[in-house]
Design an enzyme around this catalytic site. Structure first.
Site, PDB file in Angstrom:
ATOM      1  N   GLU A   1     -11.325  -0.753  -0.384  1.00  0.00           N
ATOM      2  CA  GLU A   1     -11.507  -1.117   1.019  1.00  0.00           C
ATOM      3  C   GLU A   1     -11.699   0.151   1.840  1.00  0.00           C
ATOM      4  OE1 GLU A   1      -8.275  -3.059   3.096  1.00  0.00           O
ATOM      5  OE2 GLU A   1      -9.665  -4.036   4.463  1.00  0.00           O
TER       6      GLU A   1
ATOM      7  N   GLY B   1      -0.434   2.528   2.380  1.00  0.00           N
ATOM      8  CA  GLY B   1       0.892   2.098   1.949  1.00  0.00           C
ATOM      9  C   GLY B   1       0.761   1.163   0.764  1.00  0.00           C
ATOM     10  N   ALA B   2      -0.210   0.264   0.842  1.00  0.00           N
ATOM     11  CA  ALA B   2      -0.466  -0.698  -0.221  1.00  0.00           C
ATOM     12  C   ALA B   2      -1.820  -1.345   0.022  1.00  0.00           C
ATOM     13  CB  ALA B   2       0.622  -1.766  -0.250  1.00  0.00           C
TER      14      ALA B   2
ATOM     15  N   GLU C   1       1.553  -7.723   1.745  1.00  0.00           N
ATOM     16  CA  GLU C   1       0.482  -7.750   0.741  1.00  0.00           C
ATOM     17  C   GLU C   1       0.373  -9.116   0.067  1.00  0.00           C
ATOM     18  OE1 GLU C   1      -1.589  -5.372   0.783  1.00  0.00           O
ATOM     19  OE2 GLU C   1      -0.329  -4.141   2.081  1.00  0.00           O
TER      20      GLU C   1
HETATM   21 ZN   LIG Z   1      -2.906  -5.676   5.074  1.00  0.00          ZN
END
Ligand SMILES: [Zn+2]
Length: 873
Positions: A131, A263-264, A300
């Site tokens: 992304e 972060g994730a 997430e």
């Molecule tokens: Zn998100």
């Protein structure tokens, strides 16, 4: 390869004449080598007669390209055009099915983006982070979220490597030193949600879910996965229940990645996390680590339904993707792990978004996104925190059951496909039986935040009015109104009531039920609305008096955020701000005291200059010492997690700003003990002890920290010493720390950490700026590509000196990284507002601090807002 993926990514969107319906990808990945080879086979549908078409392939060397129709091969030329590859057949393609086969080679990325490789303890791994627009650098594809197709991935890896993708393994075959791993065909996915991980990985099973699952770590770290294995299934089950839709994929892997810029990332069924978020040493768990793990994992996992199962059509709805996951994640976290008080932290994050929205440089949350150049810029506090706050406000307005009904309807209607914010509005309106999209659009399509003024009239009536909230001296370009769901909370001195109404016009008068006398009125009950509010000075004072008993924790945190905004806007004076702020330091709720610390940081930045430094030290001590006394310096077995979280922050403030000798001495002793035996100190204060000890630390301590940073096996320990390396203040150690940023074995996402900490000390701002500009080329070639905007942060502060340098520096074409100009405008607004605030209010603040210092040593006199008369100018 030195390149800036996001920069090259700008451009018009792909056409719809030729679209993919399926893609199989075969990659030969040995991350010990700098490059790799691959092939893709793509099924195409040509929808209209087409002379040529383009798709994405960035920095990929094409070895062979074959276009075929049902009747045989089609002669076609190909040429790279920036991020794209143009295919030009010998004669126009007639509508129908075609296939495209491409053999190619490419280099692994080394900056933690795209398909990248990295080394830990001598072993090589490959991971992906696609992304928004980096899948195109890994293999040829239609790299836009609306092209949501099934993929089939095959990886050829060294035989002792584990290979992970978005689906379970279908077949595995070893030949010589290599292993061919074929994964099951995926359900329809956009390219940005594909994921690959290879290397000598270890796994820990996730038990108790509707599908098989694993925590995946690099070699030697599986022992740190227990907490993640415990938390994940609980959250999955809670989300399945809320959505009424089973977890959508056939397996779930959560991966801890040592080199990772975010972060994730919610890759479908293969969620990647920065290792320090997911992996926790079971022998030294801190509250903040557990909270971080729960909140990030919940966010997430929410994406598996919202974002992955149903995907935004285009990046202009990124806000919906992210704010929904934040809203849903916090909601589920609060339900399953209420001890982490996600709902209180949300009030604080909402303040950050409203602060950004008080500037004219802010943007509308939903805005046209042409190319994806500025996408990383879009992932800011407005996308996450404003969006979350707006969703919460409308959930509150519609009621949780109605809101849920609309969300579920939206997911079921668009599952496996794409949708837009308008689709969600339609589902919500359908569930509510009234127009939701209209009111919501006033928050999504207009920049800024409204200010709601409440004026008490005789006879229990209240006149409400709205306008755009802007900082002092800024004029709104044109009058705007929002459709604001307002909830008033009020009391006649005996009974507290609420009144919900829609404020759609510039003003409206309402009659309060059962109250001809209004003792106090809070215009944003539960601080659940995304708006600033203002009441008359006496009413603000009455609210502060009522706060401990009558206002909830969210309202007390919101009160302080709102007070700070009114200081920025002009109505509240600097000395009154400080007086009120200090009053909330005795609040029993630790999260409220956290909000006080946020206020003190603002005061420090804007007002603490030569002449009041010692006085500020005294103020910090007199304000915060009682709070520390109250919770104690040592952790109690049974204490609330938010108390354990507050303690290190109080210690930092009292040690760093308050120069409290006993706090500093304690910290230095603990830091030494922690170096000798890490398990000997309370994990909740290990970080702050290391940082406080660094403040007066010498080169010998610096070297010890450096050694521990490099040898750390536990991510939290690595992070602890990385942060502490930036906390030294002796000039020769500061120089060594900056040099180490580039010479040491720092990972791409760690490279700016030390310098940003150093820049936080006003005396070293210039030094940090010089370091950044001198080493710009090296830095920008090593940090993750989207970290370019972080370099602008070095110009932030409460003086314009570096701002001018920054304007000059970033105007040079080779310094103009993607998103830099927008970020510069944001920083400039921030700096100018701070400078103006200092000019306006510093004398009042200085006088207040001098008065306080005069009574230093004696307890802070009870602060009242009525004592000195006017709260407002
Ligand atoms: Zn998100």
């Amino acid at each position: 390869m030195a390149r800036q993926p996001a920069a090259a990514a700008a451009g018009p969107r792909l056409g719809h004449s030729v679209v993919p319906t399926f893609e199989s990808i075969r990659l030969v990945l040995d991350p010990a080598k700098p490059d790799y080879t691959g092939t893709v086979h793509i099924d195409l549908s040509v929808r209209e007669t087409t002379g040529s078409f383009v798709f994405h392939a960035r920095d990929i060397t094409i070895a062979r390209l074959k276009l075929s129709s049902k009747t045989g091969d089609v002669a076609a030329g190909h040429a790279a055009e920036g991020d794209e590859l143009r295919i030009t057949p010998g004669r126009p393609l007639e509508p129908g099915p075609y296939t495209l086969d491409i053999d190619f080679s490419s280099d692994f990325n080394n900056q933690g983006a795209g398909l990248y490789r990295m080394q830990v303890d001598g072993s090589w791994y490959s991971f992906t982070q696609f992304e928004a627009a980096d899948a195109r650098g890994a293999f040829p594809c239609w790299d836009e979220p609306e092209f949501k197709n099934p993929f089939q991935v095959t990886l050829v890896v060294p035989k002792d490597h584990l290979a992970i993708g978005n689906t379970p393994i279908e077949s595995e075959r070893v030949e010589g030193d290599q292993k061919t791993v074929a994964f099951e065909r995926t359900p329809p996915l956009p390219t940005y949600l594909l994921a690959i991980a290879t290397g000598p990985l270890e796994t820990v099973a996730l038990r108790g879910m509707s599908v098989p699952g694993r925590v995946v770590t690099v070699r030697g770290s599986a022992g740190l996965a227990q907490e993640a294995a415990r938390v994940t299934p609980v959250l999955v089950a809670a989300l399945e229940k809320y959505f009424g839709i089973p977890y959508p994929y056939h397996k779930l892997d959560v991966l801890a990645v040592p080199e990772f810029w975010a972060g994730a990332m919610e890759n479908a069924a293969a969620i990647t996390f920065k290792d320090s978020v997911l992996l926790i040493d079971p022998g030294a768990i801190s509250v903040d680590q557990r909270r971080g793990l729960v909140l990030v994992t919940a966010h997430e996992l929410a994406h598996m339904w919202f974002g992955d199962l149903v995907t935004m059509q285009w990046w202009d709805d990124l806000w919906l993707n992210e704010s929904f996951a934040s809203w849903m994640g916090d909601r589920i976290a609060d339900q399953e792990f209420p001890e982490f008080k996600a709902e209180l932290a949300q009030v604080l994050s909402m303040q950050t978004a409203m602060t950004t929205d008080a500037h004219l440089s802010t943007r509308a949350m939903r805005q046209p996104v042409e190319g994806v150049e500025n996408l990383d810029q879009l992932a800011d506090e407005l996308t996450y925190d404003k969006g979350q706050a707006v969703l919460m406000m409308f959930e509150r307005w519609l009621g949780p059951q109605t809101f849920r009904k609309g969300v579920v309807d939206y997911l079921k209607a668009h599952r496996w496909g794409n949708a837009t914010a308008a689709d969600l509005s339609r589902s919500l309106s359908k569930a509510a039986g009234k127009d939701v999209g209209g009111p919501m659009a006033t928050f999504l399509d207009q920049p800024g935040v409204p200010l709601v003024r409440a004026e008490i009239l005789p006879g229990g009536r209240v006149r409400l009015s709205q306008q755009r909230f802007l900082n002092y001296g800024t004029k709104t370009p044109r009058p705007v109104t929002w459709q604001i769901p307002v909830i008033l909370k009020y009391s006649n001195g005996r009974t507290t009531r609420t009144l919900t109404l829609m404020l759609a016009d510039a003003s409206r008068t309402v009659t309060l039920d059962g109250s001809s006398h209004v003792a106090w009125l809070h215009p944003n009950a539960g601080e659940s609305g995304y708006y600033r509010w203002q009441v008359a000075p006496q009413m603000l004072s009455a609210l502060a008096d009522a706060a401990p008993k009558a206002l909830g924790a969210r309202e007390r945190i919101g009160y302080l955020g709102n007070l700070s905004a009114l200081l920025d806007a002009g109505p509240v004076k600097g000395d009154d701000y400080l007086r009120l702020l200090g009053r909330f330091a005795s609040d029993p709720e630790p999260e409220v005291v956290q909000a006080v610390l946020g206020g003190l940081a603002k005061v420090k930045r804007a007002f603490v200059v030569a002449g009041v430094k010692d006085e500020f030290v005294a103020y910090v001590r007199s304000t915060l010492s009682p709070a520390l006394e109250r919770i104690g310096r040592k952790r109690a077995e049974s204490e609330d997690p938010s108390v354990s979280s507050l303690r290190p922050d109080l210690l930092w403030w009292l040690g760093e700003e308050g120069r409290d000798e006993s706090v500093l001495g304690d910290a230095e002793r603990m830091a030494r003990a922690g170096l000798a035996e890490p398990t000997s100190i309370d994990p909740t204060i290990a970080d702050v002890a290391a940082q406080l000890a660094a403040l007066r630390g010498d080169m010998a301590l610096f070297k010890q920290y450096r050694d521990r940073f490099e040898k750390a096996r536990v991510p939290a320990e690595r992070e602890r010493y990385l942060v502490a390396l930036g906390s030294f203040r002796k000039p020769e150690v500061v120089d060594a720390a900056l040099a180490y940023s580039l010479d040491g074995p720092l990972r791409p996402q760690e490279l700016l950490s030390i310098a940003h900490s150093i820049a936080g000390a006003p005396e070293y701002r210039q030094l940090a700026w010089d370091w950044m500009t001198t080493n710009f080329k090296t830095i920008s070639g090593r940090v993750p590509p989207n970290y370019g905007i972080d370099l602008v942060q070095f110009a932030d502060g409460c003086s314009t000196d570096l701002l001018d340098s920054a304007r000059a520096f970033f105007s040079i074409p080779e310094h103009d990284l993607p998103g830099v100009s927008t970020e510069l405008a944001k920083v400039a607004d921030d700096v100018h507002d701070c400078v103006a605030l200092r000019q306006r209010e510093q004398p009042a603040v200085a006088a207040f601090l001098h008065r306080q210092a005069a009574v230093a040593g004696s307890p802070d006199p009870p602060a009242t807002m009525t004592g000195s008369g006017q709260l407002y100018r």
